[in-house]
Design a protein around this motif. Sequence first.
Motif, PDB file in Angstrom:
ATOM      1  N   LEU A  80     -87.083  25.323  -4.214  1.00  0.00           N
ATOM      2  CA  LEU A  80     -86.308  24.094  -4.353  1.00  0.00           C
ATOM      3  C   LEU A  80     -86.044  23.800  -5.829  1.00  0.00           C
ATOM      4  N   LEU A  81     -87.042  24.011  -6.663  1.00  0.00           N
ATOM      5  CA  LEU A  81     -86.887  23.809  -8.098  1.00  0.00           C
ATOM      6  C   LEU A  81     -85.857  24.773  -8.667  1.00  0.00           C
ATOM      7  N   GLU A  82     -85.872  26.005  -8.189  1.00  0.00           N
ATOM      8  CA  GLU A  82     -84.900  26.997  -8.653  1.00  0.00           C
ATOM      9  C   GLU A  82     -83.488  26.590  -8.263  1.00  0.00           C
ATOM     10  N   HIS A  83     -83.335  26.044  -7.048  1.00  0.00           N
ATOM     11  CA  HIS A  83     -82.021  25.578  -6.622  1.00  0.00           C
ATOM     12  C   HIS A  83     -81.526  24.455  -7.533  1.00  0.00           C
ATOM     13  N   MET A  84     -82.400  23.509  -7.825  1.00  0.00           N
ATOM     14  CA  MET A  84     -81.978  22.390  -8.661  1.00  0.00           C
ATOM     15  C   MET A  84     -81.647  22.858 -10.077  1.00  0.00           C
ATOM     16  N   SER A  85     -82.266  23.951 -10.511  1.00  0.00           N
ATOM     17  CA  SER A  85     -82.006  24.481 -11.844  1.00  0.00           C
ATOM     18  C   SER A  85     -80.647  25.159 -11.941  1.00  0.00           C
ATOM     19  N   GLY A  86     -79.976  25.310 -10.800  1.00  0.00           N
ATOM     20  CA  GLY A  86     -78.601  25.777 -10.851  1.00  0.00           C
ATOM     21  C   GLY A  86     -78.351  27.183 -10.380  1.00  0.00           C
ATOM     22  N   LEU A  87     -79.271  27.767  -9.589  1.00  0.00           N
ATOM     23  CA  LEU A  87     -79.056  29.135  -9.130  1.00  0.00           C
ATOM     24  C   LEU A  87     -77.910  29.222  -8.129  1.00  0.00           C
ATOM     25  N   GLU A  88     -77.700  28.163  -7.341  1.00  0.00           N
ATOM     26  CA  GLU A  88     -76.637  28.181  -6.349  1.00  0.00           C
ATOM     27  C   GLU A  88     -75.294  27.755  -6.953  1.00  0.00           C
ATOM     28  N   ALA A  95     -69.442  20.754 -18.901  1.00  0.00           N
ATOM     29  CA  ALA A  95     -69.475  19.522 -18.115  1.00  0.00           C
ATOM     30  C   ALA A  95     -70.306  18.469 -18.830  1.00  0.00           C
ATOM     31  N   ASP A  96     -69.942  17.212 -18.653  1.00  0.00           N
ATOM     32  CA  ASP A  96     -70.715  16.149 -19.284  1.00  0.00           C
ATOM     33  C   ASP A  96     -71.988  15.896 -18.484  1.00  0.00           C
ATOM     34  N   THR A  97     -72.829  15.019 -19.007  1.00  0.00           N
ATOM     35  CA  THR A  97     -74.129  14.763 -18.382  1.00  0.00           C
ATOM     36  C   THR A  97     -73.980  14.241 -16.963  1.00  0.00           C
ATOM     37  N   VAL A  98     -72.990  13.395 -16.746  1.00  0.00           N
ATOM     38  CA  VAL A  98     -72.785  12.818 -15.415  1.00  0.00           C
ATOM     39  C   VAL A  98     -72.479  13.911 -14.400  1.00  0.00           C
ATOM     40  N   GLU A  99     -71.600  14.839 -14.751  1.00  0.00           N
ATOM     41  CA  GLU A  99     -71.242  15.921 -13.830  1.00  0.00           C
ATOM     42  C   GLU A  99     -72.419  16.869 -13.619  1.00  0.00           C
ATOM     43  N   GLN A 100     -73.192  17.144 -14.660  1.00  0.00           N
ATOM     44  CA  GLN A 100     -74.368  18.006 -14.514  1.00  0.00           C
ATOM     45  C   GLN A 100     -75.407  17.356 -13.602  1.00  0.00           C
ATOM     46  N   PHE A 101     -75.528  16.042 -13.694  1.00  0.00           N
ATOM     47  CA  PHE A 101     -76.450  15.314 -12.821  1.00  0.00           C
ATOM     48  C   PHE A 101     -76.016  15.451 -11.367  1.00  0.00           C
ATOM     49  N   ARG A 102     -74.713  15.317 -11.144  1.00  0.00           N
ATOM     50  CA  ARG A 102     -74.196  15.476  -9.781  1.00  0.00           C
ATOM     51  C   ARG A 102     -74.459  16.889  -9.274  1.00  0.00           C
ATOM     52  N   GLN A 103     -74.265  17.888 -10.130  1.00  0.00           N
ATOM     53  CA  GLN A 103     -74.527  19.270  -9.735  1.00  0.00           C
ATOM     54  C   GLN A 103     -76.003  19.479  -9.402  1.00  0.00           C
ATOM     55  N   ALA A 104     -76.893  18.868 -10.183  1.00  0.00           N
ATOM     56  CA  ALA A 104     -78.329  18.993  -9.921  1.00  0.00           C
ATOM     57  C   ALA A 104     -78.672  18.399  -8.559  1.00  0.00           C
ATOM     58  N   CYS A 105     -78.077  17.255  -8.236  1.00  0.00           N
ATOM     59  CA  CYS A 105     -78.303  16.643  -6.931  1.00  0.00           C
ATOM     60  C   CYS A 105     -77.825  17.563  -5.814  1.00  0.00           C
ATOM     61  N   MET A 106     -76.637  18.129  -5.971  1.00  0.00           N
ATOM     62  CA  MET A 106     -76.088  19.015  -4.955  1.00  0.00           C
ATOM     63  C   MET A 106     -76.922  20.275  -4.801  1.00  0.00           C
ATOM     64  N   PHE A 148     -83.561  17.317 -12.903  1.00  0.00           N
ATOM     65  CA  PHE A 148     -83.143  15.971 -12.524  1.00  0.00           C
ATOM     66  C   PHE A 148     -83.635  14.953 -13.552  1.00  0.00           C
ATOM     67  N   ASP A 149     -84.926  15.049 -13.909  1.00  0.00           N
ATOM     68  CA  ASP A 149     -85.504  14.108 -14.869  1.00  0.00           C
ATOM     69  C   ASP A 149     -84.889  14.277 -16.253  1.00  0.00           C
ATOM     70  N   VAL A 150     -84.701  15.530 -16.662  1.00  0.00           N
ATOM     71  CA  VAL A 150     -84.138  15.805 -17.984  1.00  0.00           C
ATOM     72  C   VAL A 150     -82.741  15.201 -18.111  1.00  0.00           C
ATOM     73  N   LEU A 151     -81.915  15.400 -17.086  1.00  0.00           N
ATOM     74  CA  LEU A 151     -80.545  14.898 -17.127  1.00  0.00           C
ATOM     75  C   LEU A 151     -80.510  13.379 -17.052  1.00  0.00           C
ATOM     76  N   LEU A 152     -81.417  12.791 -16.281  1.00  0.00           N
ATOM     77  CA  LEU A 152     -81.464  11.332 -16.185  1.00  0.00           C
ATOM     78  C   LEU A 152     -81.801  10.728 -17.541  1.00  0.00           C
ATOM     79  N   ARG A 153     -82.805  11.285 -18.217  1.00  0.00           N
ATOM     80  CA  ARG A 153     -83.202  10.768 -19.520  1.00  0.00           C
ATOM     81  C   ARG A 153     -82.108  11.006 -20.561  1.00  0.00           C
TER      82      ARG A 153
END
Length: 226
Positions: A80-88, A95-106, A148-153
């Motif tokens: 799950l952590l690997e998925h959030m890190s962007g493997l998929e 992309a700006d921080t907002v878009e990267q945050f959305r990608q992390a959620c997806m 997720f935490d990194v992008l939020l901060r």
Amino acid sequence: MDTNIKSRRRGRPSLENEQPVDDDKCLQQALDVFAELGYEGTSVRELARRLNISHGLLNARYGSKRDLWEAAFDRGMIRLLEHMSGLEQPFDPEADTVEQFRQACMNFLLGLMESPSIIKVMNIEGTRKTDRLEHVVNKFFRDEIWPFDVLLRKGQAEGVFRDIHQAVPFMLLAHGAGALIALRPLVELVDYELGKESGGLMCSAEEAADVILRGVLAEPAKPKCL
């Protein structure tokens, strides 16, 4: 009598005669069983039966039921952590921080689609303080940094995200949006009773990610009266 036929020894077959164990498949199936029956409701014999391997091999391979739970859960969380890190869906470097945050959620929700059992187990373990919950918190929250935490901060430092504790949107993502995946039979039944057509998992994930993103965005500054 055919003297070439070897006599069989009585008792259980030797572990050396067992079929090779596919660890990845075995741990996923074990996670599914723990998600269905809970830790206390799962026996080693039931696990062995469902995994289609002998009780002895299961113990020899993974140790105790607690050891197997930890191995299965850790595998699920790491994936799950690997998925959030962007493997998929790799992060767009432009992309700006907002878009990267959305990608992390997806990415996180895509990981749950692959194995919803990880959230089901978390829903069970998160209700009581046990040594298993301590293991989860120590290994995956105290000692791990989630994108997720990194992008939020980062977004908070840039002023684009609200100043809220990172646990709030993370829990909404995992156990709010995640419920759309983990509790899919309930979601589909509610849709049926309300006469609504479901847009499918991907559509639900995208809508949930968008709602969470809008919730963390900072409110635009109001113009000062001239």
